[in-house]
Design an enzyme around this catalytic site. Structure first.
Site, PDB file in Angstrom:
ATOM      1  N   GLY A 180       5.674 -13.969   3.539  1.00 43.43           N
ATOM      2  CA  GLY A 180       5.894 -12.685   4.187  1.00 43.43           C
ATOM      3  C   GLY A 180       6.965 -11.909   3.455  1.00 43.43           C
ATOM      4  N   GLN A 226      13.319  -5.540   2.471  1.00 45.55           N
ATOM      5  CA  GLN A 226      13.682  -6.558   1.489  1.00 45.55           C
ATOM      6  C   GLN A 226      13.517  -6.073   0.052  1.00 45.55           C
ATOM      7  OE1 GLN A 226      11.264  -9.717   3.714  1.00 45.55           O
ATOM      8  NE2 GLN A 226      12.851 -10.903   2.648  1.00 45.55           N
ATOM      9  N   CYS A 229      13.844 -17.557   3.781  1.00 41.75           N
ATOM     10  CA  CYS A 229      13.688 -16.114   3.601  1.00 41.75           C
ATOM     11  C   CYS A 229      13.810 -15.793   2.125  1.00 41.75           C
ATOM     12  CB  CYS A 229      14.757 -15.380   4.416  1.00 41.75           C
ATOM     13  SG  CYS A 229      14.666 -13.589   4.300  1.00 41.75           S
ATOM     14  N   LEU A 230      12.949 -14.906   1.635  1.00 43.71           N
ATOM     15  CA  LEU A 230      13.009 -14.532   0.226  1.00 43.71           C
ATOM     16  C   LEU A 230      14.310 -13.807  -0.106  1.00 43.71           C
ATOM     17  CD1 LEU A 230       9.304 -13.458  -0.392  1.00 43.71           C
ATOM     18  CD2 LEU A 230      10.383 -15.691  -0.706  1.00 43.71           C
ATOM     19  N   HIS A 257       9.627 -13.174  12.288  1.00 44.38           N
ATOM     20  CA  HIS A 257      10.624 -13.168  11.217  1.00 44.38           C
ATOM     21  C   HIS A 257      10.582 -11.840  10.455  1.00 44.38           C
ATOM     22  CE1 HIS A 257      12.826 -15.212   7.774  1.00 44.38           C
ATOM     23  NE2 HIS A 257      12.290 -14.168   7.174  1.00 44.38           N
ATOM     24  N   GLU A 258       9.390 -11.414  10.066  1.00 43.20           N
ATOM     25  CA  GLU A 258       9.260 -10.175   9.286  1.00 43.20           C
ATOM     26  C   GLU A 258       9.614  -8.948  10.121  1.00 43.20           C
ATOM     27  OE1 GLU A 258       9.165 -10.405   6.138  1.00 43.20           O
ATOM     28  OE2 GLU A 258       8.661 -12.529   6.184  1.00 43.20           O
ATOM     29  N   HIS A 318      13.263  -8.229  10.245  1.00 47.55           N
ATOM     30  CA  HIS A 318      13.781  -7.491   9.082  1.00 47.55           C
ATOM     31  C   HIS A 318      13.757  -5.981   9.324  1.00 47.55           C
ATOM     32  CE1 HIS A 318      14.612 -10.495   6.036  1.00 47.55           C
ATOM     33  NE2 HIS A 318      13.441 -11.071   6.247  1.00 47.55           N
TER      34      HIS A 318
END
Length: 186
Positions: free
Chosen positions: A64, A69, A111-112, A153-154, A157
């Site tokens: 994701g 991000q 997380c990226l 989660h996304e 953000h």
């Protein structure tokens, strides 16, 4: 009529030849901002950057990626739980959770934007998510398991929330200090 070139799968496939966008890490301020709604006039620009976003997500590798991000304070996310040979991309524009179960689930999250950092996070087991697709049509779907975790989660953000914000202050600070050290070293 829907343009067949405007599918989640087409933007995902275009990632094969796109340059991956840079993924931001804390303390970049965009990661902590509440993203603005996507407007119809934003769509042409979003369509241009989607292949680069998918490329960044796949290269990382991740499942994701939210617009903040990659430095865009707009409400859209990408999700793909599929493997390389069985891609299953989703583009969610202006997504919102409209219902959630009281049943909770604990999963390890990463997380990226916080590379190599992981922790157990408790979230609702099932949610109903509503969003617009790339053609502007409203979609709604009940999701559970890993997909429910990823959606939550996304969407966090988009409100300036990182997964570590769901942890105790002690645990969060440990992870953020370790991340800062890792990033400084690299």
């Amino acid at each position: 009529m829907t343009n067949p070139a405007l599918t989640d799968a087409a933007f995902s496939a275009a990632s094969d030849t796109a340059a991956p966008l840079n993924i931001l890490t804390p303390p970049h301020p965009v990661l902590r901002q509440k993203a603005r709604l996507v407007k119809p006039e934003d769509m042409a620009e979003i369509q241009k950057i989607l292949p680069g976003m998918f490329a960044a997500m796949y290269q990382a590798p991740g499942i994701g990626l939210a617009a903040p991000q990659v430095g865009l304070s707009q409400r859209f996310v990408l999700i793909d739980l599929g493997e390389k040979d069985t891609r299953d991309p989703m583009i969610l524009i202006n997504p919102e959770i409209v219902a959630e179960t009281e049943e909770m689930s604990t999963r390890e999250e990463g997380c990226l934007s916080l590379p190599s950092q992981y922790a157990e996070v408790v979230r609702p087991e099932k949610v109903r998510v509503r969003w617009q697709n790339i053609s502007g049509q409203v979609q709604e779907r009940d999701v559970d398991g890993l997909l429910a975790t990823c959606v939550q989660h996304e969407l966090d953000h988009l409100d300036g929330v990182l997964f570590v914000d769901h942890l105790s202050a002690l645990r969060r600070n440990m992870i953020l200090r370790r991340l800062a050290k890792d990033l400084k070293r690299n």
